[in-house]
Design a protein around this motif. Sequence first.
Motif, PDB file in Angstrom:
ATOM      1  N   LYS A   6       0.576  -0.791  -0.189  1.00 38.79           N
ATOM      2  CA  LYS A   6       0.295  -0.569   0.076  1.00 38.79           C
ATOM      3  C   LYS A   6       0.875   1.405  -0.022  1.00 38.79           C
ATOM      4  O   LYS A   6       0.682   2.092  -0.761  1.00 38.79           O
ATOM      5  N   ILE A   7       1.714   1.030   0.435  1.00 40.59           N
ATOM      6  CA  ILE A   7       3.189   2.542   0.306  1.00 40.59           C
ATOM      7  C   ILE A   7       4.534   1.809   0.361  1.00 40.59           C
ATOM      8  O   ILE A   7       4.516   0.685   0.688  1.00 40.59           O
ATOM      9  N   SER A   8       5.365   3.172  -0.493  1.00 42.39           N
ATOM     10  CA  SER A   8       6.153   2.644  -0.353  1.00 42.39           C
ATOM     11  C   SER A   8       7.391   3.933  -0.241  1.00 42.39           C
ATOM     12  O   SER A   8       8.693   3.177  -0.598  1.00 42.39           O
ATOM     13  N   THR A   9       6.859   4.825  -0.363  1.00 42.89           N
ATOM     14  CA  THR A   9       8.209   5.648  -0.404  1.00 42.89           C
ATOM     15  C   THR A   9       7.510   6.329   1.330  1.00 42.89           C
ATOM     16  O   THR A   9       6.096   6.504   1.504  1.00 42.89           O
ATOM     17  N   ALA A  10       8.451   7.046   2.187  1.00 41.75           N
ATOM     18  CA  ALA A  10       7.950   7.564   3.379  1.00 41.75           C
ATOM     19  C   ALA A  10       6.843   8.980   3.015  1.00 41.75           C
ATOM     20  O   ALA A  10       5.613   9.742   3.232  1.00 41.75           O
TER      21      ALA A  10
ATOM     22  N   ASP B 204       5.395   8.140   0.729  1.00 41.03           N
ATOM     23  CA  ASP B 204       2.996   7.795   0.247  1.00 41.03           C
ATOM     24  C   ASP B 204       2.484   8.386   2.326  1.00 41.03           C
ATOM     25  O   ASP B 204       1.171   7.825   1.813  1.00 41.03           O
ATOM     26  N   LEU B 205       3.108   7.973   2.788  1.00 36.25           N
ATOM     27  CA  LEU B 205       2.233   8.352   4.316  1.00 36.25           C
ATOM     28  C   LEU B 205       1.277   9.559   4.291  1.00 36.25           C
ATOM     29  O   LEU B 205       0.548   9.909   5.135  1.00 36.25           O
ATOM     30  N   PHE B 206       1.525  10.509   3.777  1.00 36.15           N
ATOM     31  CA  PHE B 206       0.499  11.507   3.297  1.00 36.15           C
ATOM     32  C   PHE B 206      -0.280  11.445   2.283  1.00 36.15           C
ATOM     33  O   PHE B 206      -1.295  12.385   2.160  1.00 36.15           O
ATOM     34  N   SER B 207       0.014  10.706   1.704  1.00 27.67           N
ATOM     35  CA  SER B 207      -1.189  10.687   0.461  1.00 27.67           C
ATOM     36  C   SER B 207      -2.529   8.876   0.951  1.00 27.67           C
ATOM     37  O   SER B 207      -3.024   8.372  -0.132  1.00 27.67           O
ATOM     38  N   ILE B 208      -2.004   8.217   2.431  1.00 20.65           N
ATOM     39  CA  ILE B 208      -2.971   7.099   2.002  1.00 20.65           C
ATOM     40  C   ILE B 208      -4.462   7.431   1.971  1.00 20.65           C
ATOM     41  O   ILE B 208      -5.182   8.166   2.486  1.00 20.65           O
ATOM     42  N   SER B 209      -5.057   6.427   0.874  1.00 16.11           N
ATOM     43  CA  SER B 209      -6.437   5.952   0.641  1.00 16.11           C
ATOM     44  C   SER B 209      -6.857   4.936   1.783  1.00 16.11           C
ATOM     45  O   SER B 209      -8.492   4.221   0.980  1.00 16.11           O
ATOM     46  N   THR B 210      -6.193   3.763   1.837  1.00 20.26           N
ATOM     47  CA  THR B 210      -5.970   2.278   2.709  1.00 20.26           C
ATOM     48  C   THR B 210      -6.153   2.778   3.499  1.00 20.26           C
ATOM     49  O   THR B 210      -5.532   3.531   4.550  1.00 20.26           O
ATOM     50  N   LYS B 211      -6.839   1.682   4.569  1.00 18.63           N
ATOM     51  CA  LYS B 211      -7.179   1.703   5.539  1.00 18.63           C
ATOM     52  C   LYS B 211      -5.901   1.011   6.207  1.00 18.63           C
ATOM     53  O   LYS B 211      -5.512   1.439   7.497  1.00 18.63           O
TER      54      LYS B 211
END
Length: 595
Positions: free
Chosen positions: A81-85, A87-94
């Motif tokens: 669901k994420i691969s870079t740090a 991505d933590l600021f655009s999370i759309s999954t649970k």
Amino acid sequence: MPDIIKLLPDSVANQIAAGEVIQRPASLVKELMENSVDAGSNIIKVIIKDAGSSLVQVIDDGTGMSETDCRLSFERHATSKISTADDLFSISTKGFRGEALASIAAVAMVEIKTRLHSDEIGTIVKINGSKVELQEPVSCPPGTNIAVKNLFYNVPARRKFLKSASTELRHIINEFQRVVLAHPGVKFSLHHNDKELFNLAQSNIRQRIIGVFGKSINQNLINIETDTSLVKLNGFIGKPEHARKTFGEQFFFVNKRYMRHSYLHKAVMEAYQNILPPEAIPAYFIFLEADPATIDVNIHPTKTEIKFENERIIWQILHASVRESLGKFNIVPSLDFDNEGIIDIPPAGREPAEMPHIKIDNDFNPFSEDDRYKRDPNVRAWEKLYGGTDTEDQNRIIPDSKNMGDIHGPEKLFQVRNKYIICSVKSGLMIIDQKRAHERILYDKFINALKTNTVVAQKSLFPKTLELDQSDLAILSEIEEDLKNCGFDVRYLGNNTISINSQPSSSMNEDPREMIEIILEEYKSTEKDPGDGNRDKIAACMSRAAAVPYGKTLEIPEIRELVDKLFQCTNPNYSPSGKAIVSIITLDELDKKLR
Ligand code: ADP
Ligand code: MG
């Protein structure tokens, strides 16, 4: 000295880390359902055995996994669901931490069957306590079917700390509700020990709420909708007259993720100011949508609190939006409750409360009173505590003397704003909180009944029925016997409905349905192990529910009895929940006020 630090083996490290994520069977339900939602499923089936301690199984028709992914998904920090740090600021999954499956596999026996829609054949993997026992191709439908058995089988200390089945089931139902309300477009079902508890078709939000809480909630829902550049919000709020005294129908979601937010809860509560019955909490199902970059869901794996960048502005928007909806439905002006009995302090601008009559009792006879003191141990008890009643005081405040004839005990008693009982004592003015005093008296009585297994006198009722949701029903079945000992007879009628056939004869609450709601709310808000501690808890819940409410006018003999009985209690100073019952304004303080 030799070096002493060593790296823990993965299985041990995973077990420790699992403690963070998996606290009880309900955590499994939450994590697995969220994974299924993240996998884009349309149908999600949850199967529970023995309140989750023997089985939590989730079957979905989502993407499924390849063999490699399936094997990898059980590694710690393995996520798609994420691969870079960033991505933590655009999370759309649970999910996004990649910890759930690794944690689950560390503390339970897991069997997963999964198949990509494009593949002919699927994969089965079995892992017990982080150890892979089996991995091979299997024929199975597309999607994922994961069964988690015997949670904490290898951590006996934790297994021992699981609560009673009904408590664990209630937690499961709560987690289930949070996920299903956020995703009305997905079909969900929940089965416990082969009984179907929920079967929720694909629908809209309103239908989903009805599916979860029963048909009767429908006429209670008011639409709410606001669109701003910062946040969009929509959903439903409850009509004030339907507000219950229990939590359980208050839901915030941000970007389809359930959250708790006490600050925003206050925004809703304030919007309802002055239109709610005392102590009631309105239902709400509020869905916020905000740019993921402006919220922080990252605080803790199991915490449901979420931080917003613009919390204050969102507070304002939410408050205004709730107000507006209440106004649109003509609720705000039409339902302004009489202030009497709800609030202690009148809002600015209103006439102050009328002062009670002040009269001197000319027939007052200190000798006969002294006489009575010798006979009545109660009065001696509270004399000891508070330095006695003020028999010599010339400036006595007493109720109308014509009411005084048949009263015994210290007579300078009266009620203020149907909330406090005031009486003059040697050291000054004693203030008693009527509700807390009654709670203390009832608590002692109930605790005694529960300990000695005797039944408190019952007042039978024309049976009243009440509709409850599954989680509340689970609590009721857990405490039904104890309630009976306290004089409360409750029967399950089927169809989410109970009938209330009797209540304790000493109850001062006129509404048995409201009592049940208070009991449930109290019960939910305190966690205690079953066993002896549970008696305290039930006695406390019961006393809370049956106590004389604020706002109730008491006759002088009733006040007298309340005070007398209070001072027969072993601890008249504090209510069962630890709040002060009695306070004294000393003569010094009184003098100062008028200096
Ligand atoms: P997270 O959800 O934080 O990514 P998990 O440990 O819950 O971590 O899951 C690890 C990975 O396994 C997920 O990122 C996802 O790729 C995959 N996965 C888990 N459950 C499912 C499922 N039901 N269907 C498809 N893929 C799944
Ligand atoms: Mg996950």
